[in-house]
Design a protein around this motif. Sequence first.
Motif, short mmCIF file in Angstrom:
data_model
loop_
_atom_site.label_atom_id
_atom_site.label_comp_id
_atom_site.label_asym_id
_atom_site.label_seq_id
_atom_site.Cartn_x
_atom_site.Cartn_y
_atom_site.Cartn_z
N HIS A 210 0.84 -1.19 0.00
CA HIS A 210 0.00 0.00 0.00
C HIS A 210 0.88 1.25 0.00
N GLY A 211 0.29 2.36 -0.34
CA GLY A 211 0.89 3.67 -0.16
C GLY A 211 0.04 4.44 0.83
N ASP A 212 0.65 5.33 1.62
CA ASP A 212 -0.11 6.08 2.62
C ASP A 212 -0.93 7.19 1.96
N PRO A 213 -2.18 7.39 2.40
CA PRO A 213 -3.08 8.31 1.69
C PRO A 213 -2.99 9.77 2.12
N PHE A 214 -2.10 10.09 3.05
CA PHE A 214 -2.10 11.43 3.65
C PHE A 214 -1.06 12.34 2.98
N THR A 215 -0.41 13.20 3.77
CA THR A 215 0.59 14.11 3.22
C THR A 215 1.99 13.56 3.43
N ASN A 248 8.25 8.85 4.83
CA ASN A 248 7.81 8.49 3.49
C ASN A 248 6.79 9.46 2.93
N ILE A 249 6.92 9.66 1.64
CA ILE A 249 6.04 10.54 0.89
C ILE A 249 4.68 9.86 0.75
N SER A 281 3.38 8.59 12.74
CA SER A 281 2.67 9.87 12.83
C SER A 281 2.35 10.33 11.42
N PHE A 282 1.04 10.48 11.13
CA PHE A 282 0.60 10.96 9.82
C PHE A 282 0.22 12.44 9.92
N ILE A 283 0.81 13.26 9.08
CA ILE A 283 0.31 14.63 8.90
C ILE A 283 -0.63 14.58 7.70
N ARG A 284 -1.86 15.05 7.92
CA ARG A 284 -2.89 14.84 6.90
C ARG A 284 -3.67 16.13 6.62
N PRO A 285 -4.27 16.21 5.44
CA PRO A 285 -5.09 17.38 5.10
C PRO A 285 -6.42 17.36 5.84
N SER A 286 -7.09 18.49 5.84
CA SER A 286 -8.47 18.54 6.34
C SER A 286 -9.38 17.90 5.29
N ILE A 287 -10.52 17.41 5.74
CA ILE A 287 -11.43 16.67 4.87
C ILE A 287 -11.88 17.49 3.66
#
Length: 336
Positions: A210-215, A248-249, A281-287
Amino acid sequence: MAQLLSNVCSIQSVVPESYILPPERRPGQQVVPHCDTIPVIDIDSDRNELIQEIIKASQEYGFFQLRNHGVSEELMKDVLVVAKEFFDLPVEEKERFYSEDPNQTCRIKTSIDFAKEKVHFWRDNLRHPCHPLEEHIHQWPENPARYREVFGLYSVEVRKLGLRILDLICEGLGLEAGYFEGGLSHGQTMSINHYPQCPDPTLVLGLPKHGDPFTITLLNQGDVPGLQVLKDEKWVAVEPLPNAFVVNINHMLQIISNGKLKSADHRVVASSNVARTTVASFIRPSIDVVIEPAKSLVSESNPPLYKCFTFGDFTRSYMADTHEGKDPLERLMIQS
């Protein structure tokens, strides 16, 4: 609650049938070499050199290891100790947080989506939001006694580091200063993975390809190997380095960079010798934030590769594609 591996695997002498992957998906007996070429970057390097190293690693591998990053060695070790203590808790203590409902903000679960999967994955997972800290910390476990203190300190330090890396990527891509501030780095999620000892690791995976879906992801993997990255259609193992983060990107960075940066596929294998506990730790966008290739990176000669969409829409399609084994970015690509 009985399906939590951390509750039952100690009494398992064989792999339960529901965890045995089809032959074509098993890691099998193949020896996966440790990768000596995944870049190891020192964040104390000259700034221009540091930016070049991060961009190059993000283009070629989508992964790099980061040293001298400013998060103390003591805190790096403490968070892993507390994470292991959580998974060693009695069943009734963990049961308070167990849920198959993805809308429950702080929850422990097993595998990925236990109720919908045909075959399960060899891991337990505790996940919760952690930014802004004051809005979420009261929902976290109070046992182990140091959980909130240690993970609170850790989440703040790791977020600072993650935002610093995004600033360096921003500069390296030639984007305007502050491009990743606001909606693209709005949230932060802590994901604590526990991969128990396995009677036969050749039959299972801790996490599938898989690849991570966040930032962006910052992983503290401790000293137990298990992470593998797909490079040139071959799996290579990421050797744990003392006091280092694996960075990871994620998919959103690949899209924003219009394909210049790479969100690499990776997986986790189990071990017959030792349990493995990691903290991601995932840094992620707002919905509701709109995701698209950065306008300054596209032109008539370099047209956008991806459609415009909201992150919330992507998360829904990502889960559906994951269940079906599809590339979640394929539906977003603009056909030439």
